[in-house]
Design a protein around this motif. Structure first.
Motif, mmCIF file in Angstrom:
data_model
loop_
_atom_site.group_PDB
_atom_site.id
_atom_site.type_symbol
_atom_site.label_atom_id
_atom_site.label_comp_id
_atom_site.label_asym_id
_atom_site.label_seq_id
_atom_site.Cartn_x
_atom_site.Cartn_y
_atom_site.Cartn_z
ATOM 1 N N UNK A 92 -0.426 -2.913 0.360
ATOM 2 C CA UNK A 92 0.370 -2.694 1.831
ATOM 3 C C UNK A 92 0.811 -3.946 2.347
ATOM 4 N N UNK B 23 2.612 3.461 9.100
ATOM 5 C CA UNK B 23 1.760 4.305 8.649
ATOM 6 C C UNK B 23 1.752 5.054 7.512
ATOM 7 N N UNK C 208 -3.387 -0.624 -2.803
ATOM 8 C CA UNK C 208 -4.396 -1.519 -1.995
ATOM 9 C C UNK C 208 -4.033 -1.745 -0.846
ATOM 10 N N UNK C 209 -5.095 -1.719 0.242
ATOM 11 C CA UNK C 209 -4.976 -1.748 1.747
ATOM 12 C C UNK C 209 -6.103 -2.765 2.240
ATOM 13 N N UNK C 210 -5.659 -3.754 2.887
ATOM 14 C CA UNK C 210 -6.390 -4.766 3.647
ATOM 15 C C UNK C 210 -6.426 -4.409 5.167
ATOM 16 N N UNK C 211 -7.783 -4.418 5.554
ATOM 17 C CA UNK C 211 -7.842 -3.880 6.913
ATOM 18 C C UNK C 211 -8.783 -5.015 7.697
ATOM 19 N N UNK C 212 -7.998 -5.694 8.439
ATOM 20 C CA UNK C 212 -8.529 -6.847 9.263
ATOM 21 C C UNK C 212 -9.375 -6.341 10.284
ATOM 22 N N UNK C 213 -10.626 -6.832 10.676
ATOM 23 C CA UNK C 213 -11.574 -6.181 11.687
ATOM 24 C C UNK C 213 -11.478 -7.424 12.766
ATOM 25 N N UNK C 214 -11.317 -6.602 14.086
ATOM 26 C CA UNK C 214 -11.502 -7.457 15.395
ATOM 27 C C UNK C 214 -13.052 -8.188 15.413
ATOM 28 N N UNK C 215 -12.929 -9.145 16.074
ATOM 29 C CA UNK C 215 -14.495 -9.947 16.051
ATOM 30 C C UNK C 215 -15.116 -9.339 17.314
#
Lengths: 265, 265
Positions: B80, B202, B256-263
């Motif tokens: 993605x 989306x 494939x999807x990468x999801x960045x997470x907030x700190x």
DNA sequence: GAGTGGTCTAGACCACTGT
DNA sequence: CAGTGGTCTAGACCACTCC
């Protein structure tokens, strides 16, 4: 127009009737012998036409009982925002986390509506897994097998398995005991107890037909697809913390991802 | 151990031989009649066993020529991050965009290795589509049907369709003519010419068996799954700009999807 | 037990491929 | 043309589900 085979023309005819609503969802089709007479073909040919439709998921054959038009199933939406959502709840007090796992969020059900089972075991890391974790092959892994089933349904939504490096998790002995499942808040809440914060999650998805065993466990027939989803969780330092594999019934699941794009300068 | 059917036992035997390497990729199997004699079954039963293996993609049958062990198919990874990547290239000069579409990036091929076809038409918006676009039903939409096929392969990677609001795109008449395809840099480069910047994408994914027509166009057996992917593109103001539906062969694709997470604070 | 779908057979004939 | 896989048949018998 090219000349079609008999079974293709019969399948087309039945497809059309299903699309038109002449044959309605849940309705039983006539016995194969009756259809054979109607279409004036051999039984083998008639069965082949029906097999085509079953492979497309349009009909469902039940041995010794009958053939039925398949009811389209309601799909549970699994939105990848679940991971951020779960992260924010990981540090909340137990009472606030309670009953608010990601599965509950997806399905709109509460924990009391779900049957939950977890089996823990220890297994050595294969070559492939060791490479992803960045550890030597043979390293001890904690393997957790999950089944989550809505009490209102006969079959689970998915078959899940999670792998963690044993020595990392062993810092908190509570995490080694399946009796403490379900752990409110999920895996990220568990990792919080040993000081791990996730920074990124990678999901890899494959679509394939189910194996015979998966079809049985998920309550789908072989004419339905499954998602085979691998979730790899990285901590804020980029280390791989968890590898979770999930098999989801394709006719009951929709996956959703939102990708935010950076602004042009 | 439960009693298996004859065709299952024959299929198991051949599966084993392929796994062991007794039968090697590309190797031709004996004729069906010879196999029938070897396993002492009827031709129909023998063929059924072979059909099982073909459905799993282990062998390939060529009418009038022979049956061959299939070379494992490589899965094209569709990450993605392609969307962000495409966005950054959308404003580059034509020469730099050339040959660098998202499909080329996924497959590692260059535009000269790909056969490309686009068919444009105009269609009124259905209720469902109009609601997503946020326009009245019946609004004119530009419908673009795409086929992208590596020249080295016999079949396309996916069947694609894209919908845009006609009056929005009409600002740049070049965008209304399929003769200008392929447009280097893809849809985001096209939208750039009419001053549209995407802010969010989306993706909604379903796994299902292919229809008969899809199986034929993609060159897959009906025993293989497909991804049915809907991509909804939003501009920086949150307006829906494009709805793109793609059907991807399940045995040739990995998403494939990468999801960045907030700190945590 | 009645009714359903599942497996299996032996054999005819058709359609496609490469030489 | 020879050799291959594809379609189709009529009929026997088995296995499952429900009443």
């Amino acid at each position: 127009m090219t000349m079609a085979t008999k079974y293709d023309r019969i399948a087309d005819d039945l497809r059309e009737q299903i699309a038109q609503g002449t044959l309605r969802p849940g309705q039983q089709l006539p016995p194969e012998t009756a259809l054979r007479d109607r279409y004036r073909v051999s039984l083998v040919t008639m069965r082949r036409a029906l097999d085509e439709l079953a492979a497309e998921g349009l009909i469902e054959k039940r041995h010794g009982y009958g053939t039925f038009v398949r009811k389209p199933r309601q799909r549970v939406v699994r939105d990848a925002s679940r991971h951020q959502w779960e992260k924010e709840r990981a540090r909340l007090p137990h009472a606030e986390r309670f009953g608010t796992g990601a599965t509950e969020r997806d399905t709109g059900l509460e924990m009391k509506d779900l049957d939950f089972r977890a089996d823990y075991s220890v297994t050595p890391a294969s070559e492939d897994l060791a490479e992803i974790f960045g550890v030597p092959a043979g390293t001890k892994l904690l393997k957790r097998v999950y089944r989550t089933k809505p009490k209102s349904e006969e079959y689970p939504l998915g078959l899940g398995q999670s792998l963690l490096v044993y020595d990392v998790v062993a810092e908190n002995p509570h995490l080694l005991d399946s009796a403490n499942e379900p752990w409110p808040g999920g895996t990220q809440a568990q990792l919080y107890t040993i000081g791990i914060e996730l920074g990124r999650i990678r999901e890899q998805i494959i679509a394939r037909p189910p194996s015979a065993s998966e079809a049985e466990q998920l309550g789908i027939d072989s004419g339905v697809s499954v998602f085979d989803l691998r979730k790899i969780s990285y901590d804020i330092n980029g280390r791989v913390v968890e590898i979770a594999d999930t098999v989801l019934a394709g006719d009951r699941t929709q996956l959703v991802y939102n990708i935010e794009l950076d602004r042009w300068q």
